[in-house]
Design an enzyme around this catalytic site. Sequence first.
Site, mmCIF file in Angstrom:
data_model
loop_
_atom_site.group_PDB
_atom_site.id
_atom_site.type_symbol
_atom_site.label_atom_id
_atom_site.label_comp_id
_atom_site.label_asym_id
_atom_site.label_seq_id
_atom_site.Cartn_x
_atom_site.Cartn_y
_atom_site.Cartn_z
ATOM 1 N N GLY A 175 7.975 -5.017 8.661
ATOM 2 C CA GLY A 175 6.586 -4.820 9.050
ATOM 3 C C GLY A 175 5.865 -6.130 9.195
ATOM 4 N N PRO A 176 4.645 -6.066 9.719
ATOM 5 C CA PRO A 176 3.855 -7.278 9.966
ATOM 6 C C PRO A 176 3.522 -8.021 8.664
ATOM 7 C CG PRO A 176 2.836 -5.318 10.928
ATOM 8 C CD PRO A 176 3.941 -4.840 10.071
ATOM 9 N N PRO A 177 3.088 -9.259 8.792
ATOM 10 C CA PRO A 177 2.768 -10.060 7.614
ATOM 11 C C PRO A 177 1.628 -9.443 6.800
ATOM 12 C CG PRO A 177 2.806 -11.421 9.599
ATOM 13 C CD PRO A 177 2.908 -10.006 10.044
ATOM 14 N N GLY A 178 1.693 -9.681 5.518
ATOM 15 C CA GLY A 178 0.587 -9.283 4.648
ATOM 16 C C GLY A 178 0.478 -7.806 4.387
ATOM 17 N N LYS B 233 5.157 -6.220 1.693
ATOM 18 C CA LYS B 233 6.615 -6.071 1.553
ATOM 19 C C LYS B 233 7.129 -6.836 0.338
ATOM 20 C CE LYS B 233 7.341 -7.757 5.613
ATOM 21 N NZ LYS B 233 5.938 -8.024 5.969
ATOM 22 N N THR B 234 6.765 -8.125 0.290
ATOM 23 C CA THR B 234 7.221 -8.919 -0.841
ATOM 24 C C THR B 234 6.693 -8.351 -2.144
ATOM 25 O OG1 THR B 234 7.253 -10.880 0.553
ATOM 26 C CG2 THR B 234 7.292 -11.234 -1.808
ATOM 27 N N SER C 207 6.780 -2.389 27.886
ATOM 28 C CA SER C 207 5.742 -1.426 27.518
ATOM 29 C C SER C 207 4.391 -1.767 28.137
ATOM 30 C CB SER C 207 5.614 -1.317 26.011
ATOM 31 O OG SER C 207 4.919 -2.427 25.505
ATOM 32 N N LYS D 42 0.480 0.290 17.395
ATOM 33 C CA LYS D 42 -0.384 0.108 18.558
ATOM 34 C C LYS D 42 -1.672 0.903 18.407
ATOM 35 C CE LYS D 42 3.358 -0.942 21.749
ATOM 36 N NZ LYS D 42 4.276 -0.408 22.779
HETATM 37 N N1 LIG Z 1 -0.769 -1.470 -0.280
HETATM 38 C C1 LIG Z 1 -1.164 -2.519 -0.982
HETATM 39 N N2 LIG Z 1 -1.745 -2.358 -2.170
HETATM 40 C C2 LIG Z 1 -2.146 -3.423 -2.883
HETATM 41 N N3 LIG Z 1 -1.984 -4.701 -2.502
HETATM 42 C C3 LIG Z 1 -1.399 -4.924 -1.320
HETATM 43 C C4 LIG Z 1 -0.942 -3.855 -0.519
HETATM 44 N N4 LIG Z 1 -0.392 -4.374 0.589
HETATM 45 C C5 LIG Z 1 -0.491 -5.715 0.485
HETATM 46 N N5 LIG Z 1 -1.072 -6.056 -0.672
HETATM 47 C C6 LIG Z 1 -1.342 -7.410 -1.130
HETATM 48 O O1 LIG Z 1 -1.409 -8.266 -0.014
HETATM 49 C C7 LIG Z 1 -0.839 -9.528 -0.285
HETATM 50 C C8 LIG Z 1 0.189 -9.908 0.744
HETATM 51 O O2 LIG Z 1 1.337 -9.088 0.650
HETATM 52 P P1 LIG Z 1 2.819 -9.606 0.733
HETATM 53 O O3 LIG Z 1 2.888 -11.033 0.403
HETATM 54 O O4 LIG Z 1 3.670 -8.676 -0.007
HETATM 55 O O5 LIG Z 1 3.043 -9.456 2.282
HETATM 56 P P2 LIG Z 1 4.390 -9.425 3.081
HETATM 57 O O6 LIG Z 1 4.487 -8.087 3.703
HETATM 58 O O7 LIG Z 1 5.507 -9.869 2.235
HETATM 59 O O8 LIG Z 1 4.073 -10.470 4.231
HETATM 60 P P3 LIG Z 1 5.063 -11.519 4.956
HETATM 61 O O9 LIG Z 1 5.779 -10.731 6.019
HETATM 62 O O10 LIG Z 1 4.111 -12.488 5.566
HETATM 63 O O11 LIG Z 1 5.923 -12.051 3.919
HETATM 64 C C9 LIG Z 1 -0.243 -9.428 -1.656
HETATM 65 O O12 LIG Z 1 -1.105 -10.061 -2.550
HETATM 66 C C10 LIG Z 1 -0.207 -7.945 -1.929
HETATM 67 O O13 LIG Z 1 -0.395 -7.676 -3.285
HETATM 68 MG MG LIG Z 2 6.622 -11.640 2.254
#
Ligand SMILES: Nc1ncnc2c1ncn2[C@@H]1O[C@H](COP(=O)(O)OP(=O)(O)OP(=O)(O)O)[C@@H](O)[C@H]1O
Ligand SMILES: [Mg+2]
Length: 760
Positions: free
Chosen positions: A335-338, A341-342, A659, A702
């Site tokens: 999925g997209p950044p932020g 996932k991590t 698309s 989208k």
């Molecule tokens: N559903 C959620 N509930 C609570 N906090 C969230 C949620 N989604 C994201 N966050 C918070 O957003 C921040 C960014 O998330 P994270 O670093 O896990 O993104 P990521 O998907 O790993 O991005 P990337 O692809 O850039 O690595 C974290 O501090 C995380 O706790």
């Molecule tokens: Mg990450």
Amino acid sequence: MTRLRIIAMDDAVVFPGMPVTVTADVGDDERVLLVPRQNKVYATVGVVAEVSERVRMAGRGFAVTLMGVHRATLGGAAEDKDGVLRVDYEARPDQNPPAIQTRDLEREYRAVVDEILEMRGDDGRIKAFVRSIAGAGALADTAGYSPDLNFNQKLQILETFDVVERLKLSLQFQRDRLAELQVRKRIRDDVEDGAQKQQREYFLRKQMDAIRKELGETDGSVADEYCQKIAAAGMPDAVRQQAERELERFERMGDSNAESSMIRTYLDWLLAVPWSKRSEDRLDPVHAAGVLDADHEGLEDVKRRITEYLAVRKLRAERGLAENRKSGVILTLIGPPGTGKTSIGESIARATGRQFVRMSLGGVRDEAEIRGHRRTYIGALPGRLVRALRDAGTMNPVIMLDEVDKIGADWRGDPSAALLEVLDPAQNHAFRDHYLDVELDLSQVLFVATANVADTIPPALFDRMEVIRFDGYTTEEKVAIARRHLWPRQVERNGLRLDEVTATDATLRLVVADYTREAGVRQLERELGKLLRKTATRIASGDTQAPVSIDDAAVRDALGRPKVFHEAAVRTAVPGVATGLAVTGVGGDVLFVEAADMPGNGGLVLTGQLGDVMKESARIALTYVKSHSSELGIDDHALDGRDVHVHVPAGAIPKDGPSAGITMVTAIASLLTRRPVKSSIGMTGEVTLQGRVLPIGGLKQKVLAAHAAGLTEVVVPERNEADLDDVPADVREHMRFHIVGTVDQVLALALESRELAVAA
Ligand SMILES: Nc1ncnc2c1ncn2[C@@H]1O[C@H](COP(=O)(O)OP(=O)(O)OP(=O)(O)O)[C@@H](O)[C@H]1O
Ligand SMILES: [Mg+2]
């Protein structure tokens, strides 16, 4: 002839030319006969000696100094009238043969004696004495001085009257002696050498220990320490044997050369692997669901999939089913950044009671990064997996393979090949790091991979992945995440308390809508941080009094003018611009396709960083519009002497090129019909020459992007209708979806009915 007084020489042999002092009373005799005696038995040969000096000793008897003159054989004996034993004798002075006969023997004899004296450390006096002796017989007799010949040998020499024979005999004895001395010396030298070396080493080691103690390093020797550590590490047998072998090599080497420091580094790494340590695995789905819920807002689908995954593992474990090697899949979060996932990976670790290690694979192009370098390389190190295990401190951590979509391959070897082995449950119980070169059991590790997009993940890897998609959040979800997680975290980070600052959901929504444009919540968290930092500053500097309630005005004040514009209305005000929907590396996005015409000869000009697929889409679009111009009400000669120019702004290039097809058709049709595109409508779909609309991917992302950009209608290809179920209900409520099968349906929906004159 006169009889001579006999003087017994107990255990001693005197030769002619030899001076001796004995304690005996010789009366007035000028000469005596000195006869060797052993065990009360007299020899049959003696030496006639002249008395050179007599001394009366204090209290008891006399001492006389005698000088041997020549040999004599003994005859009959009798006591004289004074009761002194006297013997008859036959004088046997040496008969020296001509020098020529004995010269070689003499030379040889002198050489041997010289060597002996050399070895005994003679100061030169005895050598000089031997040199002064003339005559072969006398020379042979010098053997009598030798302290190493025994009584019998000396007697033998005395009894040999023939000078040549005697010289031979003496030479023989001296040679034996020399040989013996040489052997003895060699042994002594060897022993001394060894002893000296040992002593030297002993002292050096003592010194080293002292220095080490001074430096505060431990007492025991380095090798001992390793020995203990190896014993305590709980390694599998094969590994322990390897460690012991290396330790032996190390001990043999002493610990001061370069090679030995390499062995130490190796042993350190071997010991850094937590061979026998593991966390108590907690496979309780209820507990896991609780932890996941507490850490993350929304993401219901994701959480459910993870809980199910754990539940299955638990069941298999309980029923004693071995890990199914074929079905061993890797949870992969795409999925997209932020979008969390991590952070959900960390939650999985927390939920299962395991350690968590993140292993970023972005930009890894070398297999050795994963697997390590062979030890023959200078500066070789183990690969990332070994390091991850070391960091985890257990053999069953959650290892997150972050950004698997960003690994590359080149001539240094394909890292995904190593990853494949790591992730394959049939192989990963015997993973071999090049550096450690022992088998590592990775089968207890729970691997979780993440990626932003699926299409750059090496296919062989992708095949083994159980994909869970993170599509980004709706505005309402973002508000909820902000409220429950981001806001409290930032409040605390900025030194405030939750009761000191408040903001309504409406205010949070304002921040989401006007200041962030993203699928995830990173930027949102940053903006909230900025907002709260300003608030904290105002409280700290006394400008306001807590509690502070943050309203829209305060947001504008702190964050400035809105960063995100809903530009669809402005952009589509003129004919020739259509709003498309795309999925880019950072999630869903809206993009504006622009078409313009200019003088030319009916050609097509494309600008923007378009890929080949998109260029083809543009050609198809133009062809379609031209071939349907009459139905569309386009003047047949509209394109005479003109070129069409299609532009897609950089920065919004979709991953899935085709698309944008219907968007391009719409833009060109809008241009040529002079009918603008409705500003509230976004579209996505591939187009064929016959005007059919084909399905596309990433519909949810989208639609979320369209919603975030303020659009209210979305054109959706027929065969994507089912995907609408994935769109969160609150977004669906606000949107109208137009399901289409052909391009003319699209154009009928999207183009305004009124015509606008184009500014010249
Ligand atoms: N559903 C959620 N509930 C609570 N906090 C969230 C949620 N989604 C994201 N966050 C918070 O957003 C921040 C960014 O998330 P994270 O670093 O896990 O993104 P990521 O998907 O790993 O991005 P990337 O692809 O850039 O690595 C974290 O501090 C995380 O706790
Ligand atoms: Mg990450």
